[in-house]
Design a protein around this motif. Sequence first.
Motif, PDB file in Angstrom:
ATOM      1  N   ASN A 244     -38.733  30.963 -35.860  1.00 11.42           N
ATOM      2  CA  ASN A 244     -39.550  30.279 -34.595  1.00 11.42           C
ATOM      3  C   ASN A 244     -41.097  30.638 -34.729  1.00 11.42           C
ATOM      4  O   ASN A 244     -41.775  31.269 -33.793  1.00 11.42           O
ATOM      5  N   TRP A 257     -37.172  26.033 -31.369  1.00 12.13           N
ATOM      6  CA  TRP A 257     -36.485  25.879 -30.097  1.00 12.13           C
ATOM      7  C   TRP A 257     -36.091  27.366 -29.628  1.00 12.13           C
ATOM      8  O   TRP A 257     -35.722  28.311 -30.648  1.00 12.13           O
ATOM      9  N   ASN A 258     -35.811  27.851 -28.393  1.00 12.91           N
ATOM     10  CA  ASN A 258     -35.991  29.383 -27.938  1.00 12.91           C
ATOM     11  C   ASN A 258     -34.474  29.738 -28.294  1.00 12.91           C
ATOM     12  O   ASN A 258     -34.342  30.988 -28.156  1.00 12.91           O
ATOM     13  N   CYS A 298     -42.899  36.645 -28.956  1.00 13.19           N
ATOM     14  CA  CYS A 298     -42.141  35.665 -29.943  1.00 13.19           C
ATOM     15  C   CYS A 298     -41.084  36.345 -30.808  1.00 13.19           C
ATOM     16  O   CYS A 298     -40.037  36.217 -30.965  1.00 13.19           O
ATOM     17  N   HIS A 301     -38.390  38.572 -28.821  1.00  8.53           N
ATOM     18  CA  HIS A 301     -37.249  37.446 -28.417  1.00  8.53           C
ATOM     19  C   HIS A 301     -36.370  37.086 -29.382  1.00  8.53           C
ATOM     20  O   HIS A 301     -35.503  37.295 -29.149  1.00  8.53           O
ATOM     21  N   ASN A 302     -36.842  36.653 -30.496  1.00  5.24           N
ATOM     22  CA  ASN A 302     -36.159  36.406 -31.856  1.00  5.24           C
ATOM     23  C   ASN A 302     -35.146  37.406 -31.879  1.00  5.24           C
ATOM     24  O   ASN A 302     -34.059  37.411 -32.311  1.00  5.24           O
ATOM     25  N   GLY A 617     -37.649  34.997 -21.432  1.00  2.08           N
ATOM     26  CA  GLY A 617     -38.283  33.870 -21.973  1.00  2.08           C
ATOM     27  C   GLY A 617     -39.447  33.231 -21.354  1.00  2.08           C
ATOM     28  O   GLY A 617     -39.805  32.082 -21.635  1.00  2.08           O
ATOM     29  N   SER A 619     -42.808  31.759 -20.156  1.00  2.00           N
ATOM     30  CA  SER A 619     -44.126  31.823 -20.820  1.00  2.00           C
ATOM     31  C   SER A 619     -45.059  30.530 -20.154  1.00  2.00           C
ATOM     32  O   SER A 619     -44.438  30.070 -18.967  1.00  2.00           O
ATOM     33  N   ARG A 624     -45.769  27.606 -26.197  1.00  2.00           N
ATOM     34  CA  ARG A 624     -44.767  28.553 -26.772  1.00  2.00           C
ATOM     35  C   ARG A 624     -44.596  29.920 -26.161  1.00  2.00           C
ATOM     36  O   ARG A 624     -45.541  30.271 -25.419  1.00  2.00           O
ATOM     37  N   LEU A 625     -43.706  30.491 -26.322  1.00  2.00           N
ATOM     38  CA  LEU A 625     -43.656  31.892 -25.982  1.00  2.00           C
ATOM     39  C   LEU A 625     -44.607  32.934 -26.804  1.00  2.00           C
ATOM     40  O   LEU A 625     -43.885  33.548 -27.792  1.00  2.00           O
TER      41      LEU A 625
END
Length: 688
Positions: A244, A257-258, A298, A301-302, A617, A619, A624-625
């Motif tokens: 991402n 995508w998240n 980001c 999060h991933n 998540g 943002s 985007r985050l």
Amino acid sequence: MSLAWTREPLRFFQHLLRETDASTLRIDGLIDEIKSVGANACIVMGGGFSAWYPTDLSSQTINPHVRSDFLGDFLVAAKVDGIRTLVRMDISKGRAGMEDRHPDWFVRKPDGSVSSVWNMPQICATGPFWQQETFSILGEILSRYPSANGFFFNYLHVPRCYCDRCQDLVFRATGESVPAPDRRIPAYEAWRQDFLADYMGRVRSFIRACNPAAALVPYHHVHDGWNIRRMAAITDIIGSQVSNPVMPNPVDPQPIWNLWAAEEALTARALKPDHAPLLIQTTSEVFASRQSAMPDACLIHNLIQAAAHGAATAPAVNGMLNQEDARFVPALQTFGRYLQENARWYRDLKSPARVAIVRSEDSRLWGTDAGRPAGKAEANGHIGEFRGFCEIISDLRYPFDILVAPGLTVAELGRYDLVILPAVECLSDVDAATLDAYVAAGGKLLASADLGAADEAGHERQSAPLHCLPALPGNGRTAIGAYLALGRLEFRNALSGIPRVPAAGEFWTPFADGNSNDDLRLIGPFANNAPEFTMVEGAGKEPGLIERDFYKGHAIWLPWRIGSLYHRHSMPEYRKLLSVLIERHVGAAPVRTTAPLAVETILYAHPDGMVLHLINGASARTKRLTELTPLAGFDVAIETDCGFALSLHDDKELPVTRAGKMMILRIECLDHFAAIALTRGSAGRKCA
């Protein structure tokens, strides 16, 4: 030694070293950096177009900046510190100029010129390098370095090549020449997939013969030309990318995508249930400009989304942690230490999901998506529909699993109360029969869009493949400017009493004869949208919700793109409609919360209870985050018989209350994420 370690979610790390790094790096410095992020496994530079050891083979070029046996020295040091190591191989490209010395090694374009990637000549899969030299390289490394724990094959695929050798092999296998660059045909793609799987099967056998405890990890960031089920079978650890980046790869565009980390983790669990996949996460913000730092929001999060689903993650750093743009390093180190301290809570996770969503490789390859790994830009194919359903189910707080088609089995379907087919346009007779058997035995099926319009190769069907929904979708028509009438009281109640919701996208009418149980009937569309003429007149006719009983089970068809529309536009009415249908067949979600939808909930069973993740998540709108937006003041209720809640961030017991079957927690502030262990007895943290 055995390969039992490949089942565990190890904490990997990858130094993507530049060749010039070798002139100044110290092995102990590399090991210290790996340990500083809490890693207990890594991927180290090895062989291929750049050899990081004193190879005796002319097929490799020794990195000119290497001053000693880097690979050998590193493997010795890593073993002392208990760090498992995969040797990175890249056999996809050669050094510039090698095409002059070995013209039969490289991919040819239709005009006979050599194909290149990142300005490097691309190696042909059928040529002497793959067929002889790769095995010589592997043999050399395995004989010299028995402590290596396995091999990571980077950017692995069979590129389209027009050399005489490839033309002959393809013609003998398919009866046709290699198709033109802009043409895709099932027979050729099947040949590519089978050639790669057969080849890597040979590679695995060769590695096993030399070292039975060495693992094989093939990798391509979008799995181009992969039969993912066959590749999983010959792979010890499934490798996928979940990066991402803020700006994606311009050469092979990735999905952005998240829920990408969740998709890859759940897909790998479906293909290899007892093994933790290895998910590669870049620390670069822009794929083509690698020396730029990924924003903390980001990155974390991933990484936490992957870990929450029981996957091993491998942050991949271009160069060393000690670099000019090292903004990502503090967050990476903090997160790595967190995983290290809580390792036992990320092992032996079991999904509590009662809902499964089918990911159809045939539909992606031969349906509307036309093979694009990220789907159509308009999200109108299977991929957009699939991801929209993943988002809806996640937003409704239901745990879900992914099942991979083709290759569905009654046994795996039977584990779920509800199986979702999101725009599965291409459906084989074998999978259709399996789905019918599942429904006949009492299962519930929910399908959408142009279900079963084509067979597994994309050929238009003349008769319906399913008996539980015995119709073809027919020709789609536009629903732009139309409405779906809410006939049932339960739908109206879920939507504050309104009589209808907007429709959009394509709409199909599979059954010519109406059924009184059907609902969401289409009104319109109305072509004149001038304000003066926007009356909604007439009763709805064709149903947007079709339901049929089939022996002991039940089948539902939403013949429109509800998932794609949610994926693109987040239509709240569509989520509420699905909530009614899912709760009727599955029951209430096991997690309920007053948190906004920006908070993702992930719940897994654990031998000591359950593990709940709340991932932030939030943002900026339409963005985007990239920056953290802390959230505060919400409650979370979890259906569980556990009596205690433990924060994995600080090992503190959290205050809880109960309401029947539900444990209720108060979250005062949510930064990147919260991880909470739910236990039947007070249980503190144990390091691993």
